[in-house]
Design an enzyme around this catalytic site. Sequence first.
Site, PDB file in Angstrom:
ATOM      1  N   PHE B 121       0.848  -1.190   0.000  1.00 54.50           N
ATOM      2  CA  PHE B 121       0.000   0.000   0.000  1.00 54.50           C
ATOM      3  C   PHE B 121       0.884   1.240   0.000  1.00 54.50           C
ATOM      4  O   PHE B 121       2.081   1.160   0.307  1.00 54.50           O
ATOM      5  CB  PHE B 121      -0.958  -0.003   1.208  1.00 54.50           C
ATOM      6  CG  PHE B 121      -2.403   0.124   0.795  1.00 54.50           C
ATOM      7  CD1 PHE B 121      -3.069  -0.926   0.198  1.00 54.50           C
ATOM      8  CD2 PHE B 121      -3.094   1.320   0.983  1.00 54.50           C
ATOM      9  CE1 PHE B 121      -4.396  -0.804  -0.198  1.00 54.50           C
ATOM     10  CE2 PHE B 121      -4.423   1.456   0.583  1.00 54.50           C
ATOM     11  CZ  PHE B 121      -5.077   0.383  -0.005  1.00 54.50           C
ATOM     12  N   GLN B 235      -7.409  15.172   3.293  1.00 55.02           N
ATOM     13  CA  GLN B 235      -6.738  14.287   2.340  1.00 55.02           C
ATOM     14  C   GLN B 235      -7.466  14.229   1.008  1.00 55.02           C
ATOM     15  O   GLN B 235      -8.648  13.892   0.955  1.00 55.02           O
ATOM     16  CB  GLN B 235      -6.644  12.874   2.917  1.00 55.02           C
ATOM     17  CG  GLN B 235      -6.009  11.883   1.939  1.00 55.02           C
ATOM     18  CD  GLN B 235      -5.488  10.644   2.633  1.00 55.02           C
ATOM     19  OE1 GLN B 235      -6.246   9.713   2.894  1.00 55.02           O
ATOM     20  NE2 GLN B 235      -4.219  10.640   2.971  1.00 55.02           N
ATOM     21  N   HIS B 237      -7.517  12.069  -2.170  1.00 61.19           N
ATOM     22  CA  HIS B 237      -7.077  10.788  -2.726  1.00 61.19           C
ATOM     23  C   HIS B 237      -6.768  11.019  -4.204  1.00 61.19           C
ATOM     24  O   HIS B 237      -7.542  11.682  -4.885  1.00 61.19           O
ATOM     25  CB  HIS B 237      -8.190   9.749  -2.561  1.00 61.19           C
ATOM     26  CG  HIS B 237      -7.751   8.341  -2.788  1.00 61.19           C
ATOM     27  ND1 HIS B 237      -7.393   7.873  -4.031  1.00 61.19           N
ATOM     28  CD2 HIS B 237      -7.601   7.305  -1.934  1.00 61.19           C
ATOM     29  CE1 HIS B 237      -7.048   6.588  -3.918  1.00 61.19           C
ATOM     30  NE2 HIS B 237      -7.160   6.226  -2.660  1.00 61.19           N
ATOM     31  N   LEU B 247     -14.343   6.227  -5.523  1.00 66.08           N
ATOM     32  CA  LEU B 247     -12.948   5.885  -5.269  1.00 66.08           C
ATOM     33  C   LEU B 247     -12.463   4.727  -6.137  1.00 66.08           C
ATOM     34  O   LEU B 247     -13.120   3.692  -6.231  1.00 66.08           O
ATOM     35  CB  LEU B 247     -12.804   5.501  -3.788  1.00 66.08           C
ATOM     36  CG  LEU B 247     -11.446   4.979  -3.335  1.00 66.08           C
ATOM     37  CD1 LEU B 247     -10.419   6.079  -3.359  1.00 66.08           C
ATOM     38  CD2 LEU B 247     -11.556   4.386  -1.932  1.00 66.08           C
ATOM     39  N   GLU B 250      -6.475   2.596  -3.848  1.00 60.02           N
ATOM     40  CA  GLU B 250      -5.023   2.581  -3.932  1.00 60.02           C
ATOM     41  C   GLU B 250      -4.492   1.169  -4.204  1.00 60.02           C
ATOM     42  O   GLU B 250      -3.403   0.994  -4.756  1.00 60.02           O
ATOM     43  CB  GLU B 250      -4.472   3.086  -2.592  1.00 60.02           C
ATOM     44  CG  GLU B 250      -3.017   3.425  -2.556  1.00 60.02           C
ATOM     45  CD  GLU B 250      -2.717   4.273  -1.329  1.00 60.02           C
ATOM     46  OE1 GLU B 250      -3.242   5.401  -1.249  1.00 60.02           O
ATOM     47  OE2 GLU B 250      -1.976   3.817  -0.456  1.00 60.02           O
ATOM     48  N   ARG B 290      -0.367   9.727  -0.447  1.00 60.75           N
ATOM     49  CA  ARG B 290      -1.466  10.375  -1.176  1.00 60.75           C
ATOM     50  C   ARG B 290      -1.276  11.872  -1.346  1.00 60.75           C
ATOM     51  O   ARG B 290      -1.626  12.433  -2.385  1.00 60.75           O
ATOM     52  CB  ARG B 290      -2.786  10.096  -0.456  1.00 60.75           C
ATOM     53  CG  ARG B 290      -3.171   8.644  -0.546  1.00 60.75           C
ATOM     54  CD  ARG B 290      -4.391   8.310   0.284  1.00 60.75           C
ATOM     55  NE  ARG B 290      -4.717   6.901   0.112  1.00 60.75           N
ATOM     56  CZ  ARG B 290      -5.664   6.256   0.782  1.00 60.75           C
ATOM     57  NH1 ARG B 290      -6.377   6.895   1.699  1.00 60.75           N
ATOM     58  NH2 ARG B 290      -5.896   4.985   0.569  1.00 60.75           N
ATOM     59  N   HIS B 358     -11.142  12.906   0.341  1.00 59.72           N
ATOM     60  CA  HIS B 358     -11.349  11.518   0.759  1.00 59.72           C
ATOM     61  C   HIS B 358     -11.445  11.360   2.270  1.00 59.72           C
ATOM     62  O   HIS B 358     -12.216  10.548   2.767  1.00 59.72           O
ATOM     63  CB  HIS B 358     -10.183  10.686   0.232  1.00 59.72           C
ATOM     64  CG  HIS B 358     -10.276   9.217   0.517  1.00 59.72           C
ATOM     65  ND1 HIS B 358     -11.367   8.462   0.145  1.00 59.72           N
ATOM     66  CD2 HIS B 358      -9.420   8.348   1.121  1.00 59.72           C
ATOM     67  CE1 HIS B 358     -11.172   7.199   0.510  1.00 59.72           C
ATOM     68  NE2 HIS B 358     -10.011   7.107   1.119  1.00 59.72           N
ATOM     69  N   ARG B 393      -2.580  10.965   6.234  1.00 61.60           N
ATOM     70  CA  ARG B 393      -2.808   9.573   6.604  1.00 61.60           C
ATOM     71  C   ARG B 393      -2.292   8.648   5.513  1.00 61.60           C
ATOM     72  O   ARG B 393      -2.448   8.938   4.327  1.00 61.60           O
ATOM     73  CB  ARG B 393      -4.300   9.315   6.796  1.00 61.60           C
ATOM     74  CG  ARG B 393      -4.636   7.863   7.079  1.00 61.60           C
ATOM     75  CD  ARG B 393      -6.104   7.654   7.374  1.00 61.60           C
ATOM     76  NE  ARG B 393      -6.966   7.799   6.209  1.00 61.60           N
ATOM     77  CZ  ARG B 393      -7.189   6.857   5.302  1.00 61.60           C
ATOM     78  NH1 ARG B 393      -6.568   5.681   5.386  1.00 61.60           N
ATOM     79  NH2 ARG B 393      -8.010   7.066   4.281  1.00 61.60           N
TER      80      ARG B 393
END
Lengths: 247, 584
Positions: B121, B235, B237, B247, B250, B290, B358, B393
């Site tokens: 990730f 955030q 994304h 979405l 990721e 991100r 996001h 994050r």
Amino acid sequence: MADSIRLEVTRYRPEGDSGPEVQEYDVPLRKEWTVLDGLNHVKDEVDTTLAFRWSCRMGICGSCGMNVDGEPKLTCATFLSDYAPGPVRVEPLANFPIVRDLVVDLYDFMEKLPRVKPWIIRDDDLTVIDGEYLQTPEELDAYKQFSMCINCMLCYAACPVYGLDPEFIGPAAIALAERYDLDSRDRGARERLDVLIEHEGVWGCTFVGECTRVCPKHVDPAGAIQRYKLKAAKENVMAFLLPRGAR
Amino acid sequence: MSEGLVRAAHDVLIVGGGAAGLRAAIAIAETNPRLDVAVVSKVYPMRSHTVSAEGGAAGVIADDDTLDEHIYDTISGSDWLGDQDAIEAFVHEAPRELLQLEHWGCPWSRQPDGHIAVRAFGGMKKKRTWFAADKTGFHMLHSLFQTTLKYDAVTRYDEVFVTRLLVDDGRVHGVVAIGLFTGKIQAVTAKAVILCTGGCGKVFPFTTNANINTGDGMSLAYRAGAPLKDMEFVQYHPTGLPFTGILMTEAARAEGGWLLNKDGYRYLQDYDLGKPSPTPELRSMELGPRDRLSQAFVHEVEKGRTSDSPWGPIVHLDLRHLGAELIDAKLPFVRELCLKYERIDPVHELIPVRPVVHYMMGGVHTDIDGATPLEGLYAAGETACVSINGANRLGSNSLPECLVFGARAGRAAAEFASTAGPAPAVVEAQAADEVRRLERDLLAAEPGAERTSTIRQEMQATMEDAAGIYRTGPALTKGLDRLRELQDRVGRVGIADTSRSFNTELLAALELANMLDIGECILQSGLQREESRGAHQRTDFPGRDDERFLSHQLAYRNADGTVRVESLPVTITRWPPGERIYGR
């Protein structure tokens, strides 16, 4: 493509004297718009009093089920352009009491769901310190399909049996029971069968198969019901042949 | 108390039924089975936004991984704004929580031998993200929800919207809430309250968030006097579908997907994120964090290297080289969503994407046990800011955050409630006040000159202009002025819907009021942070300034409704501030 499409929307206020009525709204017909986008256009720009549920708008939260031209659908995943030139009938999900406009009462399902014990049942509960229960990809595949149920209630709206006999525990609850029965980590099949073997359990189903046909997540509740009928029939034969303690 | 106004009294009341709220409920039931727990949610719990989380949940389990590496990735990902004691606790407890979910039936994807599988990730140096294909949040939520059904101690109030916290002398005693079904407004008292209402993406026009993500818990806490922490950190994304904002997880990049500009060029190599390689490299290129990926997109727009779409500039996510088999096994939801909402098949076609709001790194200020500065009030999940996420994050840290801190808040609230007394009579007057406010100011008011949807759209446009991926002082100031105008106008909104049953117009008006408060906190906090760190990028203050701003910002509500921002030191344990390095 025409630039607008007519929605024929069910309206109902419990405070009124009359039953449900139909109200017509013309909404823009855009290729990327869903039925839900049309309803939100009405809510934001035309008639702020229209009531309906929705949340994720990506077909996973299960909130926005309605009957669209008579068929239970997730309105966030149903495109207006597929109904052109219209009109499109938008009604609350069938087989449920209407609370208000397009909102139905889900109390019955919420009360039935815990009855099938949709959680892992074991006597020998490992603690997490002991690590995970091993489960191979094949064992996961055995129940995966049944774990995809989003509780959207389209199968209940499509089920002719549930429409006639509200005591019938219904497709999604039975599919979820099967989801746990087929999970290699679970030992609760016996307890669930005791629930489903009852009259209002699986026997009501006449295998119409509508539930499987309308499921937006490709779950097969009709298949789950058939499997339970076999299990229950076998159980009845065993009950005839052997005392309970020997089973 | 008077008949009818107080519906029930509980030991612990949880607002919100997503992953954090349900985990808290089970923690309480298991800590002290004699406690009576209520879960109040404006939707049925299985509709909560946890359901939309796709990619996975991070927790150290692989043999080649260590807790310290997860801690370091999270701290550097946070641009050193995360509290290191909280991050250490989080990383230590995450694997245990994910195993607990496994025992509760979560269908985690597996290795051939039956052990848990993990995937790569963004921003993570090792593979440590547990996943259930690409419907991880859905499976976690349903496993949690179905498990809560076996606890008799848990009472649910489904489709009940909390409008106010009952507070006496700095101590929280319950809530006032409106039942959507009947419209009945009642108080529910409790010895402790835990806010688990998720984020507030709907403050912005273009977001992955669901319709319900209106920051209700943040606003409830803020109005009751608790501060909101680090609200400037929003955030974006990097990969949302252009029209819907849906979405594209990721995990699509973790499995090997590429980001391409209009020339088919993997542009991230131009932004100090490493060199392209055919297979994914951890903490590099498409597996960078991100904030940095979304910022790179803006620079590509400036260079004229993005493509145009009816919804603004886009780049492409390329999965074609992964093949149908891998996509169907690991990313089936991505394919389903593309086919449904873009009418393209990612097996053969490029996916158009652009950055999309996001997640809120900020939230209700809590300590490491979820306790807020108000006695008896706790918060967990996206609603809260402990903080483990700091200025940015990392993907797959939010789901375990819900579990770790949901459980911690649950245990802390249970302990508090075990010894606390019942609500004092004085809260009844507060409840009566709130009933009057809702009845007189909203429901009985003449339909006004203003419409909720118009103000909401203007607020969202204001927030995008002022608090996008790059910000400036003047734009933030202008945005604040604009939000104050909207605050005035929102008072003139009338509710045309006169039915008490499922009055979603009233609900939308209350949610809008919540969002306006939160918007002000975001902009005021952003204005006062005169540096660039993580997701907060000020073009007028382009560098990170540890001298002045290695600190949290707490936004308090002044009596006149304006925002006051104070600072709080960051907790550093073993990792002194350093440079964030990706791809080299």
